[in-house]
Design a protein around this motif. Structure first.
Motif, PDB file in Angstrom:
ATOM      1  N   ASN A 115       0.773  -1.239   0.000  1.00  0.00           N
ATOM      2  CA  ASN A 115       0.000   0.000   0.000  1.00  0.00           C
ATOM      3  C   ASN A 115       0.803   1.286   0.000  1.00  0.00           C
ATOM      4  OD1 ASN A 115      -2.975  -0.698   0.128  1.00  0.00           O
ATOM      5  ND2 ASN A 115      -2.122  -2.040   1.689  1.00  0.00           N
ATOM      6  N   GLN A 116       2.065   1.225   0.393  1.00  0.00           N
ATOM      7  CA  GLN A 116       2.810   2.475   0.400  1.00  0.00           C
ATOM      8  C   GLN A 116       3.083   2.913  -1.027  1.00  0.00           C
ATOM      9  OE1 GLN A 116       6.109   1.824   3.019  1.00  0.00           O
ATOM     10  NE2 GLN A 116       4.892   2.332   4.814  1.00  0.00           N
ATOM     11  N   PRO A 117       2.949   4.234  -1.267  1.00  0.00           N
ATOM     12  CA  PRO A 117       3.132   4.721  -2.638  1.00  0.00           C
ATOM     13  C   PRO A 117       4.551   4.481  -3.150  1.00  0.00           C
ATOM     14  CG  PRO A 117       2.842   6.548  -1.105  1.00  0.00           C
ATOM     15  CD  PRO A 117       2.598   5.310  -0.338  1.00  0.00           C
ATOM     16  N   VAL A 118       5.504   4.353  -2.209  1.00  0.00           N
ATOM     17  CA  VAL A 118       6.872   4.057  -2.615  1.00  0.00           C
ATOM     18  C   VAL A 118       6.966   2.547  -2.813  1.00  0.00           C
ATOM     19  CG1 VAL A 118       9.287   4.314  -1.981  1.00  0.00           C
ATOM     20  CG2 VAL A 118       7.577   5.872  -1.036  1.00  0.00           C
ATOM     21  N   ARG A 119       7.311   2.120  -4.038  1.00  0.00           N
ATOM     22  CA  ARG A 119       7.408   0.684  -4.283  1.00  0.00           C
ATOM     23  C   ARG A 119       8.662   0.115  -3.644  1.00  0.00           C
ATOM     24  NH1 ARG A 119       4.080  -2.034  -4.946  1.00  0.00           N
ATOM     25  NH2 ARG A 119       2.426  -1.724  -6.435  1.00  0.00           N
ATOM     26  N   HIS A 120       8.492  -0.862  -2.782  1.00  0.00           N
ATOM     27  CA  HIS A 120       9.657  -1.460  -2.143  1.00  0.00           C
ATOM     28  C   HIS A 120      10.153  -2.671  -2.917  1.00  0.00           C
ATOM     29  CE1 HIS A 120       9.258   1.037   1.400  1.00  0.00           C
ATOM     30  NE2 HIS A 120       7.969   0.841   1.316  1.00  0.00           N
ATOM     31  N   CYS A 121       9.243  -3.401  -3.527  1.00  0.00           N
ATOM     32  CA  CYS A 121       9.637  -4.589  -4.271  1.00  0.00           C
ATOM     33  C   CYS A 121       8.482  -5.000  -5.181  1.00  0.00           C
ATOM     34  CB  CYS A 121       9.988  -5.726  -3.321  1.00  0.00           C
ATOM     35  SG  CYS A 121       8.661  -6.196  -2.234  1.00  0.00           S
ATOM     36  N   GLY A 122       8.758  -5.895  -6.115  1.00  0.00           N
ATOM     37  CA  GLY A 122       7.737  -6.353  -7.039  1.00  0.00           C
ATOM     38  C   GLY A 122       6.714  -7.237  -6.338  1.00  0.00           C
ATOM     39  N   ARG A 123       5.565  -7.411  -6.984  1.00  0.00           N
ATOM     40  CA  ARG A 123       4.489  -8.220  -6.420  1.00  0.00           C
ATOM     41  C   ARG A 123       4.964  -9.616  -6.008  1.00  0.00           C
ATOM     42  NH1 ARG A 123       0.012  -6.773  -4.897  1.00  0.00           N
ATOM     43  NH2 ARG A 123      -0.261  -4.601  -5.361  1.00  0.00           N
ATOM     44  N   GLU A 124       5.817 -10.187  -6.910  1.00  0.00           N
ATOM     45  CA  GLU A 124       6.189 -11.588  -6.666  1.00  0.00           C
ATOM     46  C   GLU A 124       7.155 -11.728  -5.490  1.00  0.00           C
ATOM     47  OE1 GLU A 124       8.369  -9.401  -9.410  1.00  0.00           O
ATOM     48  OE2 GLU A 124       6.228  -9.813  -9.580  1.00  0.00           O
ATOM     49  N   GLN A 125       7.815 -10.603  -5.130  1.00  0.00           N
ATOM     50  CA  GLN A 125       8.772 -10.689  -4.023  1.00  0.00           C
ATOM     51  C   GLN A 125       8.139 -10.420  -2.664  1.00  0.00           C
ATOM     52  OE1 GLN A 125      11.154  -7.760  -5.710  1.00  0.00           O
ATOM     53  NE2 GLN A 125      12.377  -9.165  -6.945  1.00  0.00           N
ATOM     54  N   ILE A 126       6.888  -9.966  -2.689  1.00  0.00           N
ATOM     55  CA  ILE A 126       6.269  -9.572  -1.425  1.00  0.00           C
ATOM     56  C   ILE A 126       6.257 -10.739  -0.428  1.00  0.00           C
ATOM     57  CG2 ILE A 126       4.053  -8.949  -0.379  1.00  0.00           C
ATOM     58  CD1 ILE A 126       3.643  -6.949  -2.586  1.00  0.00           C
ATOM     59  N   HIS A 127       5.861 -11.911  -0.908  1.00  0.00           N
ATOM     60  CA  HIS A 127       5.781 -13.071  -0.020  1.00  0.00           C
ATOM     61  C   HIS A 127       7.139 -13.348   0.641  1.00  0.00           C
ATOM     62  CE1 HIS A 127       4.446 -16.939   1.539  1.00  0.00           C
ATOM     63  NE2 HIS A 127       5.562 -17.458   1.056  1.00  0.00           N
ATOM     64  N   ASP A 128       8.199 -13.308  -0.174  1.00  0.00           N
ATOM     65  CA  ASP A 128       9.543 -13.573   0.371  1.00  0.00           C
ATOM     66  C   ASP A 128       9.926 -12.560   1.437  1.00  0.00           C
ATOM     67  OD1 ASP A 128       9.564 -15.561  -1.458  1.00  0.00           O
ATOM     68  OD2 ASP A 128      10.851 -14.532  -2.912  1.00  0.00           O
ATOM     69  N   ARG A 129       9.603 -11.283   1.139  1.00  0.00           N
ATOM     70  CA  ARG A 129       9.942 -10.239   2.104  1.00  0.00           C
ATOM     71  C   ARG A 129       9.183 -10.435   3.416  1.00  0.00           C
ATOM     72  NH1 ARG A 129      12.010  -5.270  -0.164  1.00  0.00           N
ATOM     73  NH2 ARG A 129      11.609  -4.289   1.830  1.00  0.00           N
ATOM     74  N   VAL A 130       7.905 -10.835   3.298  1.00  0.00           N
ATOM     75  CA  VAL A 130       7.088 -11.038   4.491  1.00  0.00           C
ATOM     76  C   VAL A 130       7.652 -12.190   5.318  1.00  0.00           C
ATOM     77  CG1 VAL A 130       4.819 -11.810   5.284  1.00  0.00           C
ATOM     78  CG2 VAL A 130       4.984 -10.090   3.489  1.00  0.00           C
TER      79      VAL A 130
END
Lengths: 274, 251
Positions: A115-130
């Motif tokens: 949700n943050q307007p600043v993109r931290h990573c791609g959609r596919e990496q979100i799970h890994d980051r979490v």
């Protein structure tokens, strides 16, 4: 009081910040400057303005007067939408964790990434980051649970994971140990110190427990041993910790641990006792 | 006197500020369509049984009451006319709105209120979302779509209820009942019968969100805002109803 003029290294600068709610004074002429890499511990009784201080720093509450500068940007005059970019550089743990109880743990921790307007990573990496953020607080097995299934201490850890998943340069922890037993509380503080020492996060801890501050000021996370160890010599100097004691919205003490413990003021010394 | 009115005016002002922001968000990114669909399901599908039930009963009661009243003029065969007009113009929209206000203005206020007192609203802002955009606008949009639809269903079920009474108690034939009902309705009736729920929907969703958002004081506060949301939205449904009816009667 430190000179509150902003340098490029200052992360948070408060200049004569006051905040009132009707007749009640939440903050009264508060000034201080926090530099990159420092640890600040705010102590004070309930209702002394600690939580409101966090909210002003985060831009969630607008002060009545004074200037607040975060990462060199003046935030007191900014609109809500312009705040999102600055807020994305700050991780905040709320008092009761404030996890979204209608979402799973994974969705909660993924929330700032999505949700943050600043993109931290791609959609596919979100799970890994979490997963990575939850592994940091040793909760990687709770992905599909909902907050109500977790204990208070675990919720606090998820709160830390959610606050730090974006690797913010500044982290604010509002009463991270409130309502927890001493062992769980020490555990939580260990994770906060780990975040600080491994990621170099500027850390602000608000608490009513002096032990939390002592831990932050005298210990550091040793990666090789995987636990907190007592800091000595150069290491102790590197853990640059400042203590602040607040009363009725005012700063009544600001200085290092030794000064706090030597204080003869009855209110201040109440917080300087282990 | 002025001091007495001041809080109410301030509340009014805050309400319109929220309403304005929620409307403006319709044209601003990001849009949370998932939340809109979820709310349509919660409010629309969730209210369907109770709305149908109350619709049926109001049709039945109307037919019973009307049959006695119009029998005095020997016009029992016209029952369909009266049921249709009263239901489509007035009872359908208002009863549905009151039911949804009781069921969903309270639900919205308590949900958002609990989020407010547990700092979840602040957390939302801290983590990069505008709560008005994420919580208020989807509920407003969902209710604006769903309430007119629910009203249509309530009207229809009500007419069916009236038909049962006409058929089995008054011996009116099906053709006669439905013909008289259909002929009684003109565009004006249908227009006000649909405009009313559309406008009521904004009152219900926005009042629910408004009281939820300004909740303070823990669980007790959540209870208080829930009650206020139901009372205030119900009252405003009636006030608005008077104004809309007045306009359409003059047309």
């Amino acid at each position: 009081m430190p000179d509150p003029s902003a340098t490029h290294d200052s992360v948070v600068v408060f200049e004569d910040v006051s905040l009132h709610f009707g007749e009640t004074v939440a903050l009264d002429q508060v000034s201080f400057r926090i530099d990159r890499g420092q640890t600040w511990v705010f102590l004070g009784e309930a209702g002394s303005g600690k939580t409101q201080l966090c909210k002003v720093m985060m831009g969630l509450v607008r002060p009545d007067s004074g200037r607040v500068t975060i990462f060199g940007e003046e935030i007191t005059s900014k609109g809500e939408r312009d705040m999102f970019a600055i807020r994305s550089k700050i991780g905040m743990l709320f008092q009761e964790s404030a996890l979204f109880d209608s979402m799973t743990i994974e969705e909660n921790v993924a929330y700032p990434l999505e949700n943050q307007p600043v993109r931290h990573c791609g959609r596919e990496q979100i799970h890994d980051r979490v997963v990575e953020a939850l592994r940091f607080v040793e909760l990687e097995k709770t992905l599909d649970k909902v907050p109500s299934e977790l204990s208070g201490g675990m919720r606090r850890r998820v709160g830390i994971a959610r606050a730090t998943v974006t690797a913010p340069p500044l982290a604010i922890y509002d009463s991270p140990t409130a309502g927890l037993d001493p062992i769980t509380a020490n555990n939580i503080m260990a994770f906060i110190a780990k975040q600080r020492d491994l990621k170099g996060t500027t850390s602000i801890i608000v608490s009513h427990r002096y032990q939390d501050g002592v831990l932050m000021a005298n210990y550091y996370y040793d990666e090789a041993q995987g636990r907190l160890v007592a800091a000595t010599g150069d290491r102790l100097a590197a853990v640059d910790t400042t203590f602040v004691v607040m009363r009725d919205g005012r700063i009544v003490f600001l200085g290092p641990q030794t000064e706090l413990e030597a204080s003869t003021d009855p209110y201040v010394s109440k917080f300087g006792r282990r | 006197m002025l001091d007495l009115l001041k809080p109410s005016f301030l509340e009014f002002q805050e309400f319109f500020y929220l309403a304005g922001r929620a409307l403006k968000n319709l044209f601003r990114k990001p849009h949370y369509w998932d939340d809109v669909l979820l709310q349509m399901d919660v409010i629309g599908v969730g209210s369907l049984p109770i709305v149908s039930l109350i619709g049926a009963f109001s049709g039945i009661v109307m037919a019973l009451q009307m049959s006695r009243a119009v029998a005095q003029y020997g016009a029992s065969s016209q029952t369909g006319t009266f049921v249709a007009i009263v239901l489509v113009r007035e009872l359908g929209p208002v009863l549905t709105a009151l039911l949804v206000a009781g069921r969903n203005a309270s639900g919205i206020a308590s949900e958002i209120g609990s989020m407010k007192v547990t700092e979840q609203i602040d957390a939302m802002r801290a983590l990069g979302t505008d709560p008005t955009q994420k919580l208020v606008t989807p509920r407003m949009l969902a209710l604006a779509v769903v309430l007119p639809l629910l009203t249509i269903i309530a009207d229809f079920v009500g007419l069916c209820g009236g038909f049962l009474i006409g058929k089995f108690r008054l011996n009116i034939s099906a053709a006669q009942y439905w013909n008289s009902a259909q002929q009684a309705l003109v565009w004006n009736d249908v227009a006000q019968g649909l405009l009313k729920p559309f406008l009521f929907s904004f009152v219900i969703s926005l009042v629910g969100c408004f009281y939820g958002m300004r909740t303070t004081g823990g669980t007790q506060g959540v209870g208080r805002s829930t009650t206020e949301a139901v009372v205030v939205s119900s009252v405003w449904v009636f006030i608005l109803d008077v104004f809309i009816t007045q306009i359409f009667v003059n047309m």
